[in-house]
Design a protein around this motif. Sequence first.
Motif, PDB file in Angstrom:
ATOM      1  N   LEU A   1      80.709 -61.449  23.997  1.00  0.00           N
ATOM      2  CA  LEU A   1      80.934 -60.057  23.356  1.00  0.00           C
ATOM      3  C   LEU A   1      81.833 -59.163  24.136  1.00  0.00           C
ATOM      4  O   LEU A   1      82.227 -58.341  23.353  1.00  0.00           O
ATOM      5  CB  LEU A   1      79.147 -59.308  23.113  1.00  0.00           C
ATOM      6  N   ILE A   2      81.805 -59.294  25.286  1.00  0.00           N
ATOM      7  CA  ILE A   2      82.614 -58.301  26.105  1.00  0.00           C
ATOM      8  C   ILE A   2      84.003 -58.360  25.621  1.00  0.00           C
ATOM      9  O   ILE A   2      84.809 -57.418  25.944  1.00  0.00           O
ATOM     10  CB  ILE A   2      82.305 -58.684  27.671  1.00  0.00           C
ATOM     11  N   ASN A   3      84.571 -59.619  25.039  1.00  0.00           N
ATOM     12  CA  ASN A   3      85.711 -59.649  24.801  1.00  0.00           C
ATOM     13  C   ASN A   3      86.242 -58.965  23.464  1.00  0.00           C
ATOM     14  O   ASN A   3      87.325 -58.977  23.097  1.00  0.00           O
ATOM     15  CB  ASN A   3      86.140 -61.220  24.686  1.00  0.00           C
ATOM     16  N   LEU A   4      85.197 -58.382  22.791  1.00  0.00           N
ATOM     17  CA  LEU A   4      85.430 -57.967  21.611  1.00  0.00           C
ATOM     18  C   LEU A   4      85.576 -56.068  21.651  1.00  0.00           C
ATOM     19  O   LEU A   4      85.323 -55.759  22.718  1.00  0.00           O
ATOM     20  CB  LEU A   4      84.476 -57.935  20.374  1.00  0.00           C
ATOM     21  N   ALA A   5      86.198 -55.577  20.484  1.00  0.00           N
ATOM     22  CA  ALA A   5      86.362 -53.907  20.613  1.00  0.00           C
ATOM     23  C   ALA A   5      84.919 -53.432  20.866  1.00  0.00           C
ATOM     24  O   ALA A   5      83.955 -54.149  20.354  1.00  0.00           O
ATOM     25  CB  ALA A   5      86.992 -53.479  19.514  1.00  0.00           C
ATOM     26  N   PRO A   6      84.974 -52.284  21.522  1.00  0.00           N
ATOM     27  CA  PRO A   6      83.684 -51.576  21.547  1.00  0.00           C
ATOM     28  C   PRO A   6      82.670 -51.240  20.410  1.00  0.00           C
ATOM     29  O   PRO A   6      81.682 -51.548  20.233  1.00  0.00           O
ATOM     30  CB  PRO A   6      83.895 -50.173  22.210  1.00  0.00           C
ATOM     31  N   ARG A   7      83.626 -50.957  19.260  1.00  0.00           N
ATOM     32  CA  ARG A   7      82.876 -50.769  17.971  1.00  0.00           C
ATOM     33  C   ARG A   7      82.266 -52.058  17.353  1.00  0.00           C
ATOM     34  O   ARG A   7      81.357 -52.051  17.084  1.00  0.00           O
ATOM     35  CB  ARG A   7      83.646 -50.248  16.920  1.00  0.00           C
ATOM     36  N   THR A   8      82.974 -53.043  17.452  1.00  0.00           N
ATOM     37  CA  THR A   8      82.477 -54.503  17.124  1.00  0.00           C
ATOM     38  C   THR A   8      81.412 -54.900  17.870  1.00  0.00           C
ATOM     39  O   THR A   8      80.609 -55.530  17.600  1.00  0.00           O
ATOM     40  CB  THR A   8      83.852 -55.489  17.363  1.00  0.00           C
ATOM     41  N   GLN A   9      81.345 -54.665  19.420  1.00  0.00           N
ATOM     42  CA  GLN A   9      80.194 -55.095  20.083  1.00  0.00           C
ATOM     43  C   GLN A   9      79.083 -54.361  19.659  1.00  0.00           C
ATOM     44  O   GLN A   9      77.789 -54.957  19.570  1.00  0.00           O
ATOM     45  CB  GLN A   9      80.288 -54.390  21.594  1.00  0.00           C
ATOM     46  N   ARG A  10      79.243 -52.960  19.275  1.00  0.00           N
ATOM     47  CA  ARG A  10      77.842 -52.508  18.847  1.00  0.00           C
ATOM     48  C   ARG A  10      77.600 -53.047  17.397  1.00  0.00           C
ATOM     49  O   ARG A  10      76.134 -53.347  17.544  1.00  0.00           O
ATOM     50  CB  ARG A  10      78.097 -50.825  18.609  1.00  0.00           C
ATOM     51  N   ASP A  11      78.345 -53.193  16.722  1.00  0.00           N
ATOM     52  CA  ASP A  11      77.945 -53.786  15.238  1.00  0.00           C
ATOM     53  C   ASP A  11      77.162 -55.294  15.522  1.00  0.00           C
ATOM     54  O   ASP A  11      76.473 -55.584  15.041  1.00  0.00           O
ATOM     55  CB  ASP A  11      79.147 -53.913  14.444  1.00  0.00           C
ATOM     56  N   TYR A  12      77.878 -56.050  16.445  1.00  0.00           N
ATOM     57  CA  TYR A  12      77.424 -57.481  16.598  1.00  0.00           C
ATOM     58  C   TYR A  12      76.211 -57.407  16.994  1.00  0.00           C
ATOM     59  O   TYR A  12      75.152 -58.388  16.931  1.00  0.00           O
ATOM     60  CB  TYR A  12      78.499 -58.267  17.474  1.00  0.00           C
ATOM     61  N   ARG A  13      75.677 -56.406  18.102  1.00  0.00           N
ATOM     62  CA  ARG A  13      74.371 -56.303  18.512  1.00  0.00           C
ATOM     63  C   ARG A  13      73.374 -56.177  17.719  1.00  0.00           C
ATOM     64  O   ARG A  13      72.364 -57.080  17.639  1.00  0.00           O
ATOM     65  CB  ARG A  13      74.179 -55.237  19.614  1.00  0.00           C
ATOM     66  N   GLY A  14      73.708 -55.316  16.580  1.00  0.00           N
ATOM     67  CA  GLY A  14      72.844 -55.139  15.726  1.00  0.00           C
ATOM     68  C   GLY A  14      72.654 -56.430  14.311  1.00  0.00           C
ATOM     69  O   GLY A  14      71.547 -56.613  14.179  1.00  0.00           O
ATOM     70  N   TYR A  15      73.703 -57.301  14.308  1.00  0.00           N
ATOM     71  CA  TYR A  15      73.725 -58.162  13.248  1.00  0.00           C
ATOM     72  C   TYR A  15      72.944 -59.403  14.109  1.00  0.00           C
ATOM     73  O   TYR A  15      72.138 -60.160  13.582  1.00  0.00           O
ATOM     74  CB  TYR A  15      75.254 -58.850  13.052  1.00  0.00           C
TER      75      TYR A  15
END
Length: 310
Positions: free
Chosen positions: A30-44
Amino acid sequence: MYASLAERVEQSNTLGSMGEVFDRYLCEALINLAPRTQRDYRGYIGNLRKSFGDAPPTEVTATSIFDYRAARARQSVVQANREMSCLSAVFREAIGWHAVERNPCRELKRLHEAPRTRYVTDQEYLAVYSIASDRIQCLMDLATIAGQREGDLLKLPNRDASVYTNEGIVFRPGKSMRRHPRHGKIVESSKTVIVEWSPELEAVLKRLRRLGPDMRTTLFCNLQGKPYSESGFRSNWHKLMERATKPGDNGEPPLLPESFTFHDLRAKSGSDSGDVQEANDRLAHDDLRTTQVVYRRKPRRARAGRKVGQ
């Protein structure tokens, strides 16, 4: 939280359940993704874990994923597609961890998402503008004049010679930012758009700077000079829309018959431009078709054809 997850990953050399795969993905990928994508992926992943967390990775089939997606699509096609993209990314990593041999998500086609068609008229814009705070008024003006995304407007610095140049405001769209795989820092892509100065744009910046203390990091801030987070601003915008669509105390009709998102103002900026190429340059899309299909929302106009025989 991540330290405890890392301990769980180190303690086990096997990934016997999707829950363990999700944990390892959160720790390592997850750390390799953009900050906004990280937040979204945690929810998904939180949603996906409820259905797939206990299942062995090898027993998660395309059929079971199809059923999950169908259930999610009844609530939101967009969210169903986003969660499938996330799950596919998890399986790609799981192949490298020898937890599975193939990615079952690749057997499913992406669900069709109808482009949003909501166009904000000038009358609707001005109605909301009349009840908005001074700060939100300024941000609405920036969205329509500069045509940039909410996140890129919120992070504008208060003073920065590399951003506020003689030519105009330099935007480096946040969607083009990624975390560098080697040193882990957020790096910017080569995509840059300069929105040239106009009297209206200069006036908005001057007004915004008068609304906050001089000692602040971002142009858009609260009374204490602290930056607004995207979630904090969206909460304020939601309250504004609720107020705009609520009937008056004495039975007066609401200011708006239908709410609109702040992102719809970016589409208004693109729609109100007379030339599609001008709109595309401001919105900084690589593909002109994105501007035409998604962000040009006014009805097309055409001259009447001739009558046959005349």
